[in-house]
Design an enzyme around this catalytic site. Structure first.
Site, PDB file in Angstrom:
ATOM      1  N   ARG A  70       0.733  77.628  26.893  1.00  0.00           N
ATOM      2  CA  ARG A  70       2.004  77.281  27.534  1.00  0.00           C
ATOM      3  C   ARG A  70       3.168  77.908  26.776  1.00  0.00           C
ATOM      4  NH1 ARG A  70       0.391  73.599  31.237  1.00  0.00           N
ATOM      5  NH2 ARG A  70      -1.318  72.230  30.563  1.00  0.00           N
ATOM      6  N   ASP A  71       4.131  78.414  27.538  1.00  0.00           N
ATOM      7  CA  ASP A  71       5.341  78.965  26.942  1.00  0.00           C
ATOM      8  C   ASP A  71       6.125  77.839  26.279  1.00  0.00           C
ATOM      9  OD1 ASP A  71       7.097  81.808  27.594  1.00  0.00           O
ATOM     10  OD2 ASP A  71       8.183  80.081  26.769  1.00  0.00           O
ATOM     11  N   ILE A  72       6.665  78.098  25.099  1.00  0.00           N
ATOM     12  CA  ILE A  72       7.396  77.078  24.348  1.00  0.00           C
ATOM     13  C   ILE A  72       8.731  76.742  25.015  1.00  0.00           C
ATOM     14  CG2 ILE A  72       8.753  78.536  22.769  1.00  0.00           C
ATOM     15  CD1 ILE A  72       7.654  76.751  20.472  1.00  0.00           C
ATOM     16  N   HIS A  97       3.467  86.581  32.102  1.00  0.00           N
ATOM     17  CA  HIS A  97       3.975  85.231  32.373  1.00  0.00           C
ATOM     18  C   HIS A  97       3.442  84.780  33.738  1.00  0.00           C
ATOM     19  CE1 HIS A  97       7.508  85.376  29.456  1.00  0.00           C
ATOM     20  NE2 HIS A  97       7.243  86.660  29.578  1.00  0.00           N
ATOM     21  N   ASN A 110       7.385  91.692  31.066  1.00  0.00           N
ATOM     22  CA  ASN A 110       8.640  92.308  30.630  1.00  0.00           C
ATOM     23  C   ASN A 110       8.350  93.459  29.669  1.00  0.00           C
ATOM     24  OD1 ASN A 110      10.177  90.350  32.018  1.00  0.00           O
ATOM     25  ND2 ASN A 110       9.950  88.912  30.317  1.00  0.00           N
ATOM     26  N   HIS A 157       1.959  90.675  27.235  1.00  0.00           N
ATOM     27  CA  HIS A 157       1.688  89.354  27.815  1.00  0.00           C
ATOM     28  C   HIS A 157       2.157  89.301  29.246  1.00  0.00           C
ATOM     29  CE1 HIS A 157       5.585  89.236  25.761  1.00  0.00           C
ATOM     30  NE2 HIS A 157       5.988  88.409  26.705  1.00  0.00           N
ATOM     31  N   VAL A 165       8.695  89.509  22.503  1.00  0.00           N
ATOM     32  CA  VAL A 165       7.499  89.482  21.653  1.00  0.00           C
ATOM     33  C   VAL A 165       6.686  90.737  21.979  1.00  0.00           C
ATOM     34  CG1 VAL A 165       5.410  88.244  21.001  1.00  0.00           C
ATOM     35  CG2 VAL A 165       7.484  86.952  21.585  1.00  0.00           C
TER      36      VAL A 165
HETATM   37  P1  5GP Z   1       9.047  87.978  26.594  1.00  0.00           P
HETATM   38  O1  5GP Z   1      10.517  87.660  26.568  1.00  0.00           O
HETATM   39  O2  5GP Z   1       8.627  88.827  25.416  1.00  0.00           O
HETATM   40  O3  5GP Z   1       8.571  88.514  27.913  1.00  0.00           O
HETATM   41  O4  5GP Z   1       8.319  86.584  26.479  1.00  0.00           O
HETATM   42  C1  5GP Z   1       8.086  85.949  25.267  1.00  0.00           C
HETATM   43  C2  5GP Z   1       7.882  84.486  25.573  1.00  0.00           C
HETATM   44  O5  5GP Z   1       7.333  83.873  24.433  1.00  0.00           O
HETATM   45  C3  5GP Z   1       9.170  83.724  25.902  1.00  0.00           C
HETATM   46  O6  5GP Z   1       9.096  83.199  27.216  1.00  0.00           O
HETATM   47  C4  5GP Z   1       9.236  82.650  24.831  1.00  0.00           C
HETATM   48  O7  5GP Z   1       9.709  81.417  25.317  1.00  0.00           O
HETATM   49  C5  5GP Z   1       7.794  82.567  24.356  1.00  0.00           C
HETATM   50  N1  5GP Z   1       7.656  82.135  22.971  1.00  0.00           N
HETATM   51  C6  5GP Z   1       8.396  82.543  21.908  1.00  0.00           C
HETATM   52  N2  5GP Z   1       7.968  81.959  20.782  1.00  0.00           N
HETATM   53  C7  5GP Z   1       6.911  81.164  21.146  1.00  0.00           C
HETATM   54  C8  5GP Z   1       6.042  80.302  20.406  1.00  0.00           C
HETATM   55  O8  5GP Z   1       6.127  80.151  19.190  1.00  0.00           O
HETATM   56  N3  5GP Z   1       5.086  79.649  21.109  1.00  0.00           N
HETATM   57  C9  5GP Z   1       4.956  79.794  22.471  1.00  0.00           C
HETATM   58  N4  5GP Z   1       3.977  79.102  23.060  1.00  0.00           N
HETATM   59  N5  5GP Z   1       5.755  80.613  23.189  1.00  0.00           N
HETATM   60  C10 5GP Z   1       6.721  81.284  22.526  1.00  0.00           C
END
Ligand code: 5GP
Length: 114
Positions: A29-31, A102, A87, A100, A96
């Site tokens: 799950r996303d945080i 979503h 993304n 990944h 990150v």
């Molecule tokens: P991006 O912006 O790279 O597409 O998505 C990265 C996602 O990682 C974001 O939606 C963010 O909320 C999630 N995220 C960042 N840090 C953590 C974490 O420590 N644990 C979890 N489960 N999700 C995280």
């Protein structure tokens, strides 16, 4: 590539709410959820961005997409519908740098995206 937060989650060095795992994919799950269901599907193989994919990675990407679709079906959100997002880099909003996908579900999504 450099070590990332998601690599640490895959290695169980930092905690996450893991909802699915197989030999190629981990999902958690996303945080900071942006929908009632917001799950991240990550390949266990570290790939930084979509730009870094090669032909040999096609099965990995296929496994990510299939895992997300199967999870949506198993959770009962597939018929209502959902969105998958990947993304890439700054303009895509990537934060990150471990590939990944979503999976967002549980509410109607808007278009165009922000
Ligand atoms: P991006 O912006 O790279 O597409 O998505 C990265 C996602 O990682 C974001 O939606 C963010 O909320 C999630 N995220 C960042 N840090 C953590 C974490 O420590 N644990 C979890 N489960 N999700 C995280």
């Amino acid at each position: 590539m450099t070590d990332t937060l998601f690599a640490k989650i895959i290695r169980r060095e930092i905690p996450a709410d893991i909802v699915y795992e197989d030999d190629a994919v981990l999902a958690f799950r996303d945080i900071n959820p942006q929908a009632p269901m917001h799950v991240l599907f990550v390949p266990k193989t570290p790939i930084a961005t979509l730009n870094d994919l090669g032909e040999a990675d096609a099965p990995t990407v296929g496994r990510l997409v299939l895992a997300a679709a199967n999870y949506a079906k198993a959770q009962g959100v597939a018929d209502d519908g959902y969105r998958v997002v990947m993304n890439c880099n700054r303009n895509g909003g990537q934060t990150v740098f471990h590939l990944h996908l979503h999976l967002l579900a549980g509410r109607a999504m808007h278009w165009p995206p922000g």
